[in-house]
Design a protein around this motif. Structure first.
Motif, PDB file in Angstrom:
ATOM      1  N   VAL A 279     -10.940  12.253   2.055  1.00 21.24           N
ATOM      2  CA  VAL A 279     -10.371  11.489   0.940  1.00 21.24           C
ATOM      3  C   VAL A 279      -9.004  10.959   1.366  1.00 21.24           C
ATOM      4  N   ALA A 280      -8.765   9.699   1.099  1.00 20.03           N
ATOM      5  CA  ALA A 280      -7.486   9.083   1.467  1.00 20.03           C
ATOM      6  C   ALA A 280      -6.333   9.780   0.755  1.00 20.03           C
ATOM      7  N   ALA A 281      -5.273  10.020   1.486  1.00 18.72           N
ATOM      8  CA  ALA A 281      -4.103  10.705   0.940  1.00 18.72           C
ATOM      9  C   ALA A 281      -3.275   9.768   0.073  1.00 18.72           C
ATOM     10  N   LEU A 282      -2.740  10.329  -0.993  1.00 14.35           N
ATOM     11  CA  LEU A 282      -1.803   9.596  -1.839  1.00 14.35           C
ATOM     12  C   LEU A 282      -0.407   9.723  -1.243  1.00 14.35           C
ATOM     13  N   PRO A 283       0.464   8.756  -1.458  1.00 21.50           N
ATOM     14  CA  PRO A 283       1.834   8.866  -0.925  1.00 21.50           C
ATOM     15  C   PRO A 283       2.608   9.971  -1.655  1.00 21.50           C
TER      16      PRO A 283
END
Length: 182
Positions: A24-28
């Motif tokens: 899952v793409a990481a959030l900033p």
């Protein structure tokens, strides 16, 4: 500094660490100075209000962001009470991060004295006796509101009888600030 930005950053750190295992793409994450300071945390995972994993550190030994990430992964995949979290479960899993204060010795001479001095809803408690050790975060008071029951369940968690008391038993208490996903 307001604790809201810190809380948001810690929740994102925890969710990113778990999500990374599933691609899952990481959030900033905000770059807050506190994230680099040593701290002790617990990460608790729930599904529909029920515990799904909880792992943490009682003493600060690594930067806050690293502690949260490591504890999140451990809660999701290495809490022996549960099967490892699956990718299918991730969307319905809620994350809670507790930032602990340093434990303070809580010297008592008897169980009665411990029960009199415990502060429901405030005290997290570490119980140690020999090689046995267990802790309850302050939020455990939400489900175990009676000090006698709280202490009895903590003894059971440590592998001791609920009515056990010995002069070798030691207690320490700590506080926690917590943030929880909606």
């Amino acid at each position: 500094m307001s604790t809201e930005p810190l809380g948001r950053a810690l929740l994102i750190c925890a969710r990113n660490a778990i999500g990374e295992r599933f691609g899952v793409a990481a959030l900033p994450v905000s770059s807050l100075a506190e994230l680099a300071e040593p701290a002790a945390t617990f990460v608790t995972l729930t599904q529909n209000g029920r515990l799904r994993g909880c792992v943490g550190s009682l003493e600060a030994h690594r930067p806050l962001a690293d502690d949260v990430a490591e504890n999140a992964v451990a809660a999701a995949f290495r809490d022996r009470r549960f099967a490892p979290l699956s990718a299918r479960e991730l969307p319905r899993t809620r994350v809670e991060v507790s930032l602990l204060t340093p434990p303070e010795p809580f010297p008592v001479r008897s169980e009665a004295e411990a029960l009199d001095r415990l502060r429901p809803g405030i005290d997290g408690l570490i119980l140690s006796c020999g090689h046995r050790r267990a802790t309850f975060l302050p939020q455990v008071w939400e489900s175990l509101t009676d000090p006698r029951q709280f202490l009895a369940e903590l003894k059971l968690k440590a592998g001791l009888p609920a009515d056990f008391w010995d002069e070798q038993l030691t207690l320490a208490r700590y506080g926690a600030q917590k943030w929880k996903e909606n």
